[in-house]
Write an enzyme that holds these catalytic residues in place. Structure first.
Site, short mmCIF file in Angstrom:
data_model
loop_
_atom_site.label_atom_id
_atom_site.label_comp_id
_atom_site.label_asym_id
_atom_site.label_seq_id
_atom_site.Cartn_x
_atom_site.Cartn_y
_atom_site.Cartn_z
CD GLN A 11 -2.84 -0.78 2.52
OE1 GLN A 11 -3.91 -0.22 2.29
NE2 GLN A 11 -2.50 -1.14 3.73
CE1 TYR A 102 6.77 5.51 5.89
CE2 TYR A 102 7.92 3.78 4.69
CZ TYR A 102 7.48 5.08 4.78
OH TYR A 102 7.75 5.97 3.77
CE1 TYR A 128 2.96 -5.43 11.44
CE2 TYR A 128 1.60 -4.25 13.04
CZ TYR A 128 2.30 -4.28 11.85
OH TYR A 128 2.35 -3.15 11.07
P1 NDP Z 1 1.44 -4.00 2.87
O1 NDP Z 1 1.09 -5.29 3.53
O2 NDP Z 1 0.51 -3.38 1.91
O3 NDP Z 1 2.84 -4.16 2.12
C1 NDP Z 1 3.89 -4.87 2.69
C2 NDP Z 1 4.93 -5.08 1.63
O4 NDP Z 1 5.93 -5.96 2.19
C3 NDP Z 1 4.41 -5.72 0.35
O5 NDP Z 1 4.97 -5.06 -0.76
C4 NDP Z 1 4.92 -7.14 0.47
O6 NDP Z 1 5.18 -7.75 -0.76
C5 NDP Z 1 6.24 -6.89 1.18
N1 NDP Z 1 6.77 -8.16 1.68
C6 NDP Z 1 6.12 -9.14 2.34
N2 NDP Z 1 6.96 -10.17 2.56
C7 NDP Z 1 8.15 -9.82 2.00
C8 NDP Z 1 9.40 -10.46 1.88
N3 NDP Z 1 9.62 -11.70 2.36
N4 NDP Z 1 10.40 -9.81 1.26
C9 NDP Z 1 10.21 -8.57 0.75
N5 NDP Z 1 9.04 -7.91 0.81
C10 NDP Z 1 8.02 -8.55 1.44
O7 NDP Z 1 1.82 -3.00 4.04
P2 NDP Z 1 1.59 -1.42 4.17
O8 NDP Z 1 2.02 -0.75 2.91
O9 NDP Z 1 0.23 -1.20 4.69
O10 NDP Z 1 2.63 -1.09 5.35
C11 NDP Z 1 3.77 -0.28 5.17
C12 NDP Z 1 4.42 -0.09 6.53
O11 NDP Z 1 3.50 0.55 7.42
C13 NDP Z 1 4.86 -1.37 7.23
O12 NDP Z 1 6.06 -1.14 7.90
C14 NDP Z 1 3.75 -1.62 8.24
O13 NDP Z 1 4.22 -2.36 9.36
C15 NDP Z 1 3.39 -0.21 8.62
N6 NDP Z 1 2.03 -0.06 9.13
C16 NDP Z 1 0.96 -0.54 8.43
C17 NDP Z 1 -0.32 -0.44 8.93
C18 NDP Z 1 -1.51 -0.94 8.19
O14 NDP Z 1 -2.64 -0.74 8.66
N7 NDP Z 1 -1.35 -1.59 7.03
C19 NDP Z 1 -0.57 0.22 10.24
C20 NDP Z 1 0.63 0.71 10.88
C21 NDP Z 1 1.87 0.57 10.33
P3 NDP Z 1 4.10 -8.76 -1.41
O15 NDP Z 1 3.06 -7.86 -2.00
O16 NDP Z 1 4.93 -9.49 -2.41
O17 NDP Z 1 3.59 -9.63 -0.31
#
Ligand code: NDP
Length: 298
Positions: A11, A102, A128
């Site tokens: 996202q 993040y 988490y």
């Molecule tokens: P998403 O789940 O949308 O994206 C996570 C990303 O991590 C995806 O691109 C995913 O790739 C990638 N990923 C997963 N596994 C691996 C791996 N083994 N190697 C490399 N990449 C990997 O998360 P958000 O964009 O929502 O989150 C961004 C940040 O914000 C994170 O640090 C999250 O902890 C933090 N955050 C998010 C919240 C939320 O509500 N979503 C709330 C608070 C903080 P793939 O698509 O291939 O799985």
């Protein structure tokens, strides 16, 4: 300036591809990238990627974000959320890069009703939250020039999200049941990405601004308030729903037992970010209304 982005299709990562572009050359990677290692389940290989590319800025949007699943796969969650950012931090320090990372409101225990400040005591309730806390600590320990942005309740136009789920359910049913004792601010991935780009530019001139900040949209709500707002907006945009805002019943979180425990108080105080970087953070309703407009009118 060369920017190295990990997690490009998440996202936040997707929006970062747009917002970082004006800063310079962006090398955007995901776990399937072949030329450069970017799979966070193999953290030790990430240092080589940084050493070869020698970026000025590294932005890490990759993470293990499946909160319930993390409870049954803590090793993988720890590799992605803690070990990998730790390796990136050391590598960033070695090449003199700024590392942007993040984190989450889930580092707190959710007690009280005051918005959490950056240096309040942490107390994660889930794997988490615990692994994200370890990640932000490793980043701060190993990389002098770091920016850790804690956010909450992230949504984006792309992919699934809570608002879209509510819309789908409201077309199927006359009544919905939604939690009303967890408080926070829905925050758009686009806002997070835009603020990140502003902060990077500012930090390039004033490295003393490095550190930990809270970044969420202004205002607060509950999931129940969020759902009601989404349905009211959708109706105003002409969507035909079986359940309107008054069809959303409020229940406590205990009515929906989940594998991982979520905090009740996810409010984050953003004064530090706004003051240090001179930024205005819009009200959460503005961003959600815009997302719905895009999602429903496209
Ligand atoms: P998403 O789940 O949308 O994206 C996570 C990303 O991590 C995806 O691109 C995913 O790739 C990638 N990923 C997963 N596994 C691996 C791996 N083994 N190697 C490399 N990449 C990997 O998360 P958000 O964009 O929502 O989150 C961004 C940040 O914000 C994170 O640090 C999250 O902890 C933090 N955050 C998010 C919240 C939320 O509500 N979503 C709330 C608070 C903080 P793939 O698509 O291939 O799985």
């Amino acid at each position: 300036m060369k920017v190295l982005l990990f997690g490009k299709d998440g996202q936040v990562g997707w929006e970062l591809q747009r917002s970082l572009a004006p800063l310079g050359d962006v090398v955007a990677l995901d776990r399937t990238s072949t030329e450069y290692a970017a799979d966070f389940s193999r953290p030790e290989r990430l240092a080589d990627t940084v050493t070869r590319l020698r970026p000025n800025v590294i932005v890490n949007a990759a993470a293990h974000t499946a909160v319930d699943k993390a409870e049954s796969e803590p090793e993988l969650a720890r590799a992605l959320n803690a070990a990998a950012p730790g390796v990136l931090a050391q590598a960033a320090q070695d090449v003199g890069a700024l590392l942007v990372h993040y984190s989450t409101d889930y580092v707190f225990d959710g007690g009280g009703d005051r918005p959490w400040r950056e240096f309040d005591a942490t107390g994660p309730l889930s794997v988490y939250g615990q692994t994200k806390l370890e990640g932000e600590q490793l980043v701060a320990r190993h990389c002098e020039r770091h920016l850790v942005l804690r956010t909450s309740w992230v949504y984006a136009v792309r992919g699934g999200n809570f608002a879209k789920t509510m819309l789908r359910l409201a077309k199927e049913r006359e009544r919905l049941t939604v939690i009303d004792d967890q408080f926070g601010a829905p925050t758009g991935a686009d806002l997070i990405a835009d603020v990140t780009a502003h902060a990077i530019r500012s930090l390039m001139h004033e490295p003393s601004k490095a550190g930990l900040y809270h970044l969420v949209a202004a205002g607060e709500t509950t999931w129940h308030g969020y759902a009601r707002f989404v349905l009211a907006q959708a109706q105003a945009l002409g969507e035909v729903l079986k359940a309107g805002p008054d069809g959303v019943d409020a229940v406590p979180a205990s009515a929906f037992p989940a594998v991982a425990t979520r905090p009740h108080n996810s409010r984050l105080d953003t004064s530090r970010l706004r003051e240090v970087f001179g930024l205005n953070l819009p009200h959460w309703q503005e961003g959600v209304a815009r997302m719905l407009n895009e999602a429903l009118r496209s």
